[in-house]
Design an enzyme around this catalytic site. Structure first.
Site, short mmCIF file in Angstrom:
data_model
loop_
_atom_site.label_atom_id
_atom_site.label_comp_id
_atom_site.label_asym_id
_atom_site.label_seq_id
_atom_site.Cartn_x
_atom_site.Cartn_y
_atom_site.Cartn_z
CG HIS A 151 43.11 52.22 75.44
ND1 HIS A 151 42.98 52.26 76.80
CD2 HIS A 151 44.37 51.78 75.18
CE1 HIS A 151 44.13 51.89 77.36
NE2 HIS A 151 44.97 51.60 76.40
NE ARG A 203 11.98 31.34 73.41
CZ ARG A 203 11.77 32.48 74.05
NH1 ARG A 203 10.66 33.17 73.84
NH2 ARG A 203 12.66 32.96 74.89
NE ARG A 208 7.95 29.42 69.07
CZ ARG A 208 7.87 29.28 70.40
NH1 ARG A 208 7.66 28.09 70.93
NH2 ARG A 208 8.03 30.32 71.19
CD GLU A 265 2.87 24.80 70.29
OE1 GLU A 265 3.48 25.14 71.31
OE2 GLU A 265 2.85 25.49 69.24
CB CYS A 305 12.41 22.50 70.96
SG CYS A 305 10.74 22.97 70.50
#
Length: 813
Positions: free
Chosen positions: A435, A525, A593, A695, A766
């Site tokens: 409620h 991720r 990833r 990377e 990213c």
């Protein structure tokens, strides 16, 4: 008296008769008449019409007397409201039916009972007001209903009680605030055969997500037994989230399941005048979901059909709020109520309101958490109220001031006049469909329910901030913290040639973030899901019983409660988190990833210390790709692969692309792909694409070799910067050197873009750089990046800066 106007069969009414039978009855009749051929079950019954209500009021001379009492009432005076409401209701209960009308009701009840082979069958007696369940104001829960009513006298008295409930305190207050004339509000009553959910299950379902308004999900909440404990917030319900687009394709589209804390159920009473009773659930039943997956999917299909029907009939999008029951005797599902959802359906299209809390160190001031309702923030002085009349010696409703934070065990409809005055609401008990949650959404007040310790942890007069703007967990902070309310006009945002994607970490925020203009998700991720939803090291889940650590086993048993085994727990939990994000942005690409914890981070998971080495420099140690094919970790990576496969193949979310992080050599990449294939994930199969996180300098130098085995690169600018510049980004001693905009980093990116163009491989980014530095984003666009992915809070500034740059580039051509 024309009895035909006073009593009607449910199947004889429809939505054109709201003024005669009220919103609830009109909707039930509409479904019986138009949706039965689609297999949707609605229990039969009959209606005591508005004409019968008017006849009762006239026969007892009540109308003018009630009008006088209402005219003298100040609804903001809660004590006067309570006294006046009680006086009106007592007058109605003291009245009597005209004999002919009473006889007509009894005869119709007897006929309904005989249809079900009983002399006095069990029925629900439900109020149906002419002002409820309307497309622009629901008035839901304002009037009373009664379950498991049997016998002529009990049915007649319950109808009188429904009439009286037209003037509950909450209904009087609500009508006043909504601008409805009290005397034009009328009531009808439905007498409907009960579905034996006391032996089965019951609950509510929405054709949208009630928190974010996300349109492509059906939300089902349920519990064993009758549904009142769920609405009252006495129990935490089971929850199913079903994705509409892949449900329509016949997929097993349950993208999330959460087991509730179902300690009790409400069943039929056995004593005289005891309609219902509360029973404890056995431990085994508490571990079970109240619906099977197939039942949940069937119910979701019905809810979608009801939404489609009402949308077509109304000529505008009409999401619905449905009550359902599963009959444990007949083993059938039933819809027992359907009404328009009014909170999100009536919001302005093309605008987005964002609430942002300002204090970056607020987590140091966190007192406790609960379930967030809505996405707003409120603050004020705490007022702990246990009962409305203060009979327990605490404060009562008269002591509550505008703008205070209401803190209580739980609320029911009688609390609504008080709730309207609150800046925020916090309850010990309840779930998303209790409620307090329903009313808070409708009033636009932030609420945190199911907080357990609220009334003990907070004190009267204590200043707090209540935040529902940080995900599904609502947070209560010490003190008054500043926040911003930012309104975005989405329709006026610029369009860009370069697709702008989002970085999304939290599945709980995905539905909300999907409203931000985007071209998909550039980075989701797995670590966030594992850390926040799974908590345990995957190898600890698989092997904890072999370790002889009793405390660890007890902890893992607690974490995996309700699941058949530990591997099922990991696979399903991870798949639910991924699916939540995948569904929110469907059909746009969502790049997930694979896990990229470093060994020290893995050690922090439950049981992690048994399986992780202590590395001197974990930043460049055993992480990413090197784990996946390692004999020491391979079976854990297999669980990740199975979760991805489940999301794509079972749930139908083929927009999920996987990404391999921290992969040092092409030979290592080939080993990862082979390992993936061992666990059912094969590049190209069912459209599966594989991206590589670019990377490492080696990813750039050998881009052509890597490109032979992947479908795209995604630049991870954080690690690329530290490895290009030879620094540890976590070290404050060299932090001043760290900069994604360094020429060396830019040259690496340019080299990758050049090589990728030759091989026809897509390149996105990213990392954090584009979110923090618009000039860095401009550099990327100017040099032909395919996509840019930024954090949601950076999306609007990025759109403007990229659009401006693209316009300049066009002008310069």
């Amino acid at each position: 008296m024309d009895k035909r106007e006073m009593i009607l069969g449910l199947s004889d009414v429809n939505l054109d008769m709201v003024d005669k039978v009220g919103g609830k009855n009109a909707s039930l009749g509409e479904m019986i008449g138009n949706l039965a051929d689609r297999g949707i079950n609605v229990p039969e019954g009959f209606v005591v019409t508005v004409a019968a209500y008017e006849k009762y009021m006239e026969f007892n001379g009540l109308t003018e007397h009630i009008r006088t009492l209402i005219d003298q009432l100040d609804v903001d005076d809660l004590v006067q409201l309570r006294k006046t409401g009680m006086q009106i209701r007592q007058h109605i209960m003291d009245g009597s039916f005209p004999e002919e009308l009473k006889e007509a009701i009894e005869n119709r009840y007897e006929k309904l009972s005989l249809e079900y082979g009983k002399s006095a069958t069990d029925v629900a007696v439900r109020s149906s007001a002419t002002t409820e369940d309307l497309p622009d104001a629901s008035f839901a829960g304002q009037q009373d209903s009664f379950l498991n009513v049997r016998g002529h006298n009990n049915v007649v008295n319950s109808i009188k009680a429904c009439f009286a409930s037209l003037f509950t305190d909450r209904a009087i207050s609500y009508r006043t605030s909504a601008g409805f004339d009290h005397m034009t509000a009328k009531l009808s009553v439905c007498i409907q055969k009960m579905a034996r959910s006391d032996l089965g299950a019951s609950g509510v379902s929405f054709s949208i997500d009630p928190e974010s308004g996300f349109e492509n999900a059906v939300i089902i909440n349920g519990t064993f037994g009758l549904g009142e404990l769920l609405v009252q917030g006495e129990i935490s319900p089971d929850e199913f989230i079903i994705f509409k687009p892949t449900l329509a394709e016949g997929k097993d589209a349950i993208i999330e399941k959460k087991l509730g804390k179902k300690t009790h159920k409400l069943a039929y009473g056995h004593k005289p005048n005891e309609l219902t009773r509360k029973l404890s659930l056995e431990e085994e039943q508490r571990k079970q979901f109240c619906l099977t997956d197939e039942q949940a999917l069937q119910l979701a299909r019905w809810v979608v059909e009801i939404e489609k029907y009402y949308t077509k009939r109304n000529g505008r999008w009409t999401p619905v709020d449905v009550e359902w029951a599963y009959d444990g005797l007949s083993e059938e599902l039933f819809i027992v109520q359907a009404r328009p959802e009014t909170v999100h359906a009536n919001q302005k299209v093309g605008s987005l309101t964002e609430f942002k809390i300002a204090d970056g160190n607020r987590h140091e001031r966190l007192i406790f958490e609960g379930i967030a309702v809505g996405d707003r923030i409120g603050k004020g002085a705490v007022n702990v109220i246990h009962t409305l009349d203060g009979r327990d010696g605490s404060a009562d409703e008269a002591d509550f001031e505008d703008g205070q934070v209401l803190v209580t065990e739980m609320t029911d409809p009688d609390w609504e006049p008080l709730m309207k005055k609150a800046s925020a609401i916090v309850t010990n008990k309840g779930g998303r469909t209790c409620h307090a949650a329903i009313v808070a959404r409708e009033l636009g007040i932030p609420a945190i329910v199911g907080a357990t310790v609220a009334t003990q942890a907070l004190n009267n007069g204590q200043e707090v901030t209540v935040s529902c703007a940080e995900g599904s967990s609502g947070k209560i902070y010490e003190g008054l913290i500043d926040f911003e309310e930012i309104n975005h006009e989405i329709s006026g945002l610029p369009k860009t040639e370069t697709p702008i994607m989002l970085n999304v970490a939290s599945p709980d925020m995905a539905f909300k973030f999907s409203k931000v203009p985007n071209s998909g998700v550039g980075l989701a991720r797995e670590e966030f899901i594992i850390n926040n939803y799974i908590h345990a090291h995957p190898l600890a889940l698989l092997h904890h019983r072999e370790l002889g650590d009793k405390e660890l086993t007890e902890k893992i048993d607690e974490i995996t409660y309700g699941y058949d085994n530990e591997s099922e727990f990991f696979i399903k939990k991870l798949s639910y988190g991924i699916a939540h994000i995948g569904a929110a942005f469907y059909p746009n690409r969502v790049i997930v990833r694979f896990s990229d914890f470093k060994s020290n981070e893995y050690r922090n998971l439950v049981g992690g210390s048994y399986f992780e080495p202590e590395e001197e420099n974990p930043m460049i140690g055993w992480r990413g790709a090197s784990r996946y094919y390692s004999d020491k970790y391979k079976e854990a990576f297999g669980l990740e692969c199975q979760a991805i496969k489940r999301v794509r193949d079972l749930y139908g979310l083929t927009n999920i692309t996987v990404m391999v992080p921290f992969c040092r050599t092409p030979e290592e990449l080939k080993k990862v792909l082979a390992t993936m294939e061992e666990f059912g994930l094969k590049r190209g199969e069912n459209g599966l694409e594989v991206y590589l996180m670019a990377e490492l300098p080696s990813n750039i130098m050998m881009a052509e070799e890597f490109a032979e085995h992947i479908d795209g690169f995604s630049i991870g600018s954080n690690d690329l910067t530290q490895l290009t510049l030879g620094l540890d980004r976590d070290s404050s001693l060299v932090a001043h050197v760290y900069d994604e905009r360094n020429d060396a980093v830019k040259r690496m990116i340019l080299m990758l873009l050049e090589k990728a163009k030759k091989t026809g491989t897509k390149v996105g980014i990213c990392g954090q750089g584009p979110s923090d530095f618009p000039d860095f984003a401009e550099f990327l666009v100017a040099n032909g990046i395919d996509t840019i992915s930024v954090t949601p809070d950076s999306m609007f500034k990025t759109l403007y800066s990229i659009s401006e740059l693209e316009n300049k580039m066009v002008e310069a051509e």
